[in-house]
Design a protein around this motif. Structure first.
Motif, short mmCIF file in Angstrom:
data_model
loop_
_atom_site.label_atom_id
_atom_site.label_comp_id
_atom_site.label_asym_id
_atom_site.label_seq_id
_atom_site.Cartn_x
_atom_site.Cartn_y
_atom_site.Cartn_z
N GLN A 67 0.77 -1.35 0.10
CA GLN A 67 0.09 0.08 0.04
C GLN A 67 1.10 1.22 0.04
O GLN A 67 2.05 1.18 0.78
N ALA A 68 0.39 2.05 -0.77
CA ALA A 68 0.94 3.41 -0.62
C ALA A 68 -0.19 4.72 -0.25
O ALA A 68 -0.95 4.82 -0.94
N HIS A 77 -2.53 5.70 -3.52
CA HIS A 77 -2.03 5.02 -4.92
C HIS A 77 -2.87 3.99 -5.13
O HIS A 77 -2.95 2.99 -4.47
N THR A 78 -3.41 3.77 -6.51
CA THR A 78 -4.13 2.63 -6.77
C THR A 78 -3.10 1.92 -8.01
O THR A 78 -2.84 2.54 -9.05
N TYR A 79 -3.05 0.79 -7.65
CA TYR A 79 -2.08 0.01 -8.75
C TYR A 79 -2.62 -0.20 -9.88
O TYR A 79 -3.89 -0.47 -9.98
N ALA A 80 -2.11 0.04 -11.00
CA ALA A 80 -2.27 -0.17 -12.49
C ALA A 80 -1.90 -1.67 -12.87
O ALA A 80 -0.91 -2.25 -12.13
N LEU A 81 -2.48 -2.32 -13.75
CA LEU A 81 -2.23 -3.63 -14.20
C LEU A 81 -0.57 -3.77 -14.82
O LEU A 81 0.18 -4.89 -14.50
N ASP A 82 -0.19 -2.78 -15.49
CA ASP A 82 1.26 -2.92 -15.97
C ASP A 82 2.40 -2.50 -14.84
O ASP A 82 3.47 -2.91 -15.05
N GLU A 83 1.94 -2.39 -13.55
CA GLU A 83 2.73 -2.05 -12.45
C GLU A 83 3.11 -3.79 -11.70
O GLU A 83 3.92 -3.81 -11.00
N LEU A 84 1.97 -4.47 -12.10
CA LEU A 84 2.39 -5.92 -11.38
C LEU A 84 3.63 -6.47 -11.64
O LEU A 84 4.11 -6.99 -10.76
N HIS A 237 7.86 2.51 -5.04
CA HIS A 237 6.93 3.48 -5.03
C HIS A 237 7.66 4.84 -5.41
O HIS A 237 6.90 5.70 -6.13
N GLN A 238 8.76 5.09 -5.15
CA GLN A 238 9.50 6.29 -5.19
C GLN A 238 9.61 6.49 -6.87
O GLN A 238 9.28 7.49 -7.42
N GLN A 239 10.02 5.26 -7.66
CA GLN A 239 10.31 5.37 -9.03
C GLN A 239 8.79 5.49 -9.65
O GLN A 239 8.73 6.32 -10.57
N LEU A 240 7.65 5.06 -9.18
CA LEU A 240 6.44 5.01 -9.90
C LEU A 240 5.90 6.40 -9.62
O LEU A 240 5.20 7.00 -10.50
N ALA A 241 6.09 6.98 -8.61
CA ALA A 241 5.59 8.40 -8.40
C ALA A 241 6.58 9.43 -9.30
O ALA A 241 5.82 10.19 -9.57
N ALA A 242 7.77 9.27 -9.41
CA ALA A 242 8.49 10.04 -10.34
C ALA A 242 8.07 10.08 -11.97
O ALA A 242 7.91 10.81 -12.38
N PHE A 248 -0.35 9.43 -7.70
CA PHE A 248 0.17 9.11 -6.26
C PHE A 248 -0.33 10.55 -5.45
O PHE A 248 -0.50 11.63 -6.34
N PRO A 249 -0.46 10.40 -4.15
CA PRO A 249 -1.03 11.74 -3.51
C PRO A 249 -0.23 12.71 -3.52
O PRO A 249 1.13 12.60 -3.23
N ALA A 250 -0.58 14.08 -3.73
CA ALA A 250 0.25 15.04 -4.07
C ALA A 250 0.91 15.55 -2.84
O ALA A 250 1.83 16.17 -2.73
N GLN A 251 0.01 15.27 -1.67
CA GLN A 251 0.42 15.85 -0.37
C GLN A 251 1.68 14.67 0.31
O GLN A 251 2.08 15.07 1.33
#
Length: 811
Positions: A67-68, A77-84, A237-242, A248-251
């Motif tokens: 979870q993020a 963050h809601t996981y997308a299928l291509d992130e699996l 998560h940091q890679q995906l957020a970038a 990902f949550p802006a805050q």
């Protein structure tokens, strides 16, 4: 060993003979133990089935959910299928599976019906480790080399029984799902309920682009710790957020890896409620123990002469203690056996009260081996707890005094203090239970009587899930729903037709025209027809409601609730201003929006708030727009009727079939039932607390009655002498009431003090009432006073009715 068994057999035989000499005392003790142990076993069976072992899956305690979560706790963050694949590549993860969910329309051989189709990755069933009843499960081989999923389906046990009457020949047959024939390859057992237990499971194609989310779970490699896995997950998560900052949550966010047993539907309010109820039933068991100990002390006093005789002829005190403990444990085990039978019946009532949506589909609440072992354990422990003190006291009588006493009352004075203390404990514990029950009753009444901002009377609500292949454009969906609204509105007895509900809804970023954008702010978007306010009886506070012509054209107009109106600066009228909505710029998957027009709506009115955030929360800002602006696959139809709304169901189905013979109608429910779902959990807690409190009060009253009755029997000669010397009967009545009243007052004082401390644990279950609510405590005092007064009065009246001549001859 043989001598030990012979001694035990001898002790058991003697215990049974001693029970026959005092059947009423044994019967009352058995009843107390049955209630205490039975209630404890029933609640433990719920705790075991819902919290300890709710799942049939292989090693569920080794399943982890990534979870993020937003730093402020709102969203994530809601996981997308291509992130699996990237999750599966983490070194700490041994295996990762994914689940998603979509509406599936079944047509063809069977009547049209809408299901929630559960999509599972090819490895999911092997991950969960539950074999099918017949056939096979979805396998990695069901995903082709090109990424497409084979048209196969695994059906639930319920659906197998409903459609095929449990026939093994169902495997190999086809179901037409969303217009595509799917081959049934397996049937799962009754307890398998992954994301539902009345539908089916489909293979999840890894190349699908139309899914809004996946829910991944993982197992760790041997030797990997949660902390190491969280560090690796945080880096990902940091890679995906970038790469995808908008997802990902802006805050800011926090990375968490939660054990699956801690993120179930029962992990929140239900878990807290069950833990509190387990504590409450422990209090009830303690009251039962105190009650039985009191009876055993009284029984031991009458047996003082018997014990003195046995000691005088050479019996060892340890031998007497063992004998008395054997009697007590035998009594407790018998009470435990009766308690298990009581639990069988109690479980049915508890399960009927349990809110289904707070309990995992897979849970089974039943009397099983762990519950039986629990019942046996507390039976033996209870026998030792309530039997040890009476056994120690009974086994050391004053031999000389006991043998001189003609009526076998030696040790009465010493036992009297112990019996009085036990009564105080019983009263105090029952006060704690009554205080908890009173507070939960008050909370339930506050929630039940809350004004939700709508009138739920005579409103029928049902879903209309549209088939994606048939209704594949904004125009087709709107045309169908507009005609359905018109047809339903023309039915006899229909007062108003609405699309959508004034609760829930998607959240969207927004910007008020002329104001600085704030990406962190969200507003709820409700889709509605022109009769929305009339259907739900929502007052208009200012401006106007959009009309049917505006809905038909899809005009960009909207009304907002009072909570949303407060977002405008003080003194600024929101009516006539424009509101930019993110949902009109980027529509969710499988949703159509006319993006050729500006993503703005003009505010034309302000309506009253509804409790759209739930009964326990303040109303949240919401904007209501015509349903033709944003076209989703799943529509909600709400109809206000002049009479019983359930009578409209068949005419409604007929109109739907006339429009589209293959279009199903979702499950129908009244608006009152929907709103009532939020009070099911408080009702469950209130009902069980009230039952346990009532049982505790009854046991405490029985304890007071038994103590005073024993005193009356013990002091019959004294009371007769008092009246022979001129004491009026009212004096004797007052004497006994004073004796009982003192015990009740002390217990009441101790109980209130304990309640003020204990009810702090109830704070999470309370709403609209403080843990120190004076009205609740006043009700406890009145109820306890009335019941205990009756318990004191009956033996006191018997004491006042003693015939002096008969009493004096008893010495």
């Amino acid at each position: 060993m043989r001598s030990w068994l012979e001694a035990l057999t001898q002790d058991l035989g003697y215990a049974l003979r001693s029970f026959r000499r005092s059947p009423m005392s044994v019967l009352v003790a058995l009843l107390s133990l049955t209630l205490g142990i039975g209630a404890s076993s029933a609640i433990f069976s719920v705790v075991y089935g819902v919290l300890i072992s709710p799942y049939p899956y292989a090693k569920p305690d080794e399943i982890w959910a990534p979870q993020a979560r937003a730093t402020d706790g709102r969203g994530g963050h809601t996981y997308a299928l291509d992130e699996l694949p990237r999750l599966a590549a983490l070194p700490a993860f041994a295996d990762v599976m994914a689940t998603s969910y979509e509406s599936v329309l079944m047509t063809g051989e069977f009547a049209p019906e809408s299901f929630g189709g559960v999509l599972m990755s090819g490895n999911a069933f092997n991950f969960l480790g539950v074999p099918p009843v017949t056939g096979r499960t979805i396998q990695p081989s069901d995903i082709r080399l090109d990424g497409q999923a084979d048209p196969v389906v695994v059906v639930s046990h319920k659906l197998w029984l409903r459609l095929f009457e449990g026939s093994p020949s169902a495997v190999g047959r086809t179901l037409r799902l969303n217009g595509v024939p799917h081959t049934i390859v397996g049937v799962m057992p009754p307890r398998f309920g992954w994301y539902g237990n009345d539908g089916f499971w489909l293979p999840l194609s890894p190349i699908r682009k139309d899914l809004q989310f996946i829910n991944p779970i993982a197992r760790l490699v041997p030797g990997a710790t949660k902390e190491v896995a969280e560090q690796q997950l945080a880096a990902l998560h940091q890679q995906l957020a970038a790469e995808r900052p908008g997802t990902f949550p802006a805050q800011g966010f926090t990375t968490l890896l939660n054990n699956y047993l801690d993120v179930t539907v029962a992990s929140g309010e239900m878990r807290t409620s069950l833990r509190l109820l387990l504590g409450a039933v422990a209090f009830l068991l303690l009251i039962a123990c105190a009650n039985v100990a009191n009876l055993q002390l009284a029984r031991g006093t009458t047996r003082a002469r018997e014990m003195a005789v046995r000691i005088s002829i050479g019996a060892d005190r340890r031998r007497l203690v063992r004998q008395l403990l054997t009697e007590n444990v035998l009594l407790a085990v018998a009470g435990g056996m009766a308690g298990v039978l009581f639990a069988f019946a109690a479980i049915r009532s508890i399960v009927a009260l349990m809110p289904e949506f707070y309990v995992p589909n897979e849970s089974r609440v039943e009397i099983n081996v762990p519950v039986l072992l629990f019942a046996l354990g507390i039976s033996v422990l209870t026998g030792i707890i309530f039997g040890l003190a009476p056994a120690l006291q009974t086994s050391k009588p004053d031999v000389t005094d006991a043998l001189k006493a003609a009526r076998s009352t030696g040790g009465a004075a010493e036992g009297g203090r112990g019996r009085s203390l036990l009564v105080v404990i019983e009263v105090a514990l029952s006060v704690v239970l009554l205080a908890g029950a009173a507070l939960t009753v008050r909370t339930f009444l506050v929630l039940q009587n809350m004004d939700m901002g709508v009138n739920p009377e005579r409103v029928l609500v049902t879903g209309v899930p549209l088939q994606p292949a048939t209704y594949d454009s904004l125009e087709k969906r709107n045309r169908f729903v507009l005609e359905l609204v018109e047809r339903v509105g023309a039915l006899p007895g229909v007062e108003a037709v609405a699309i959508g509900l004034p609760f829930g809804g998607a959240q969207s970023p927004f910007t008020i025209a002329g104001h600085t954008p704030d990406d962190a702010k969200r507003i709820i978007v409700n889709l509605a027809a022109a009769d929305h306010l009339r259907a739900f009886s929502i007052p208009l506070r200012g401006g106007r409601m959009f009309d049917a012509a505006e809905v038909r054209r899809g005009d960009r107009v909207a009304v907002i609730n009072e909570a949303a109106a407060k977002m405008w600066p003080a003194g600024e009228n929101p009516i006539g201003t424009r509101l930019r909505l993110g949902v009109l710029e980027r529509a969710p998957a499988r949703t159509f929006v006319d993006t050729s027009r500006p993503p703005e709506v003009t505010i034309v009115g302000v309506v009253a708030n509804t409790q759209n955030g739930g009964r326990r929360a303040e109303p949240v800002p919401a904007v209501i727009v015509p349903f033709t602006i944003v076209s989703t696959l799943n529509r909600t139809l709400a109809v206000r009727t002049a009479g019983d709304p359930n009578l409209l169901l068949n005419p409604l189905r007929a109109e739907l079939r006339a429009l589209d013979p293959e279009q199903p109608l979702g499950r129908a429910i009244t608006l009152g039932e929907i709103l009532g779902q939020e009070v099911v959990q408080p009702r469950f807690t209130m009902a069980l607390f009230s039952v346990f409190a009532a049982l505790g009060l009854a046991l405490a009253a029985a304890g007071i009655y038994s103590v005073l009755s024993f005193h009356v029997t013990l002091r019959t000669h004294e009371l007769g002498l008092r009246m022979a010397l001129g004491a009026p009967r009212s004096h004797v009545l007052g004497l006994m009431l004073l004796m009982g009243g003192r015990l009740v007052l002390v217990g009441l004082g101790v109980g209130i003090a304990a309640s003020l401390a204990a009810t702090r644990l109830l704070r999470s279950q309370l709403f609209g009432v403080e843990a120190t609510d004076p009205l609740a405590y006043a009700a406890v005092v009145v109820l306890l006073g009335a019941v205990t007064l009756l318990a004191c009065y009956v033996p006191a009246r018997r004491a006042a009715g003693v015939d002096p001549m008969v009493a004096l001859r008893q010495e």
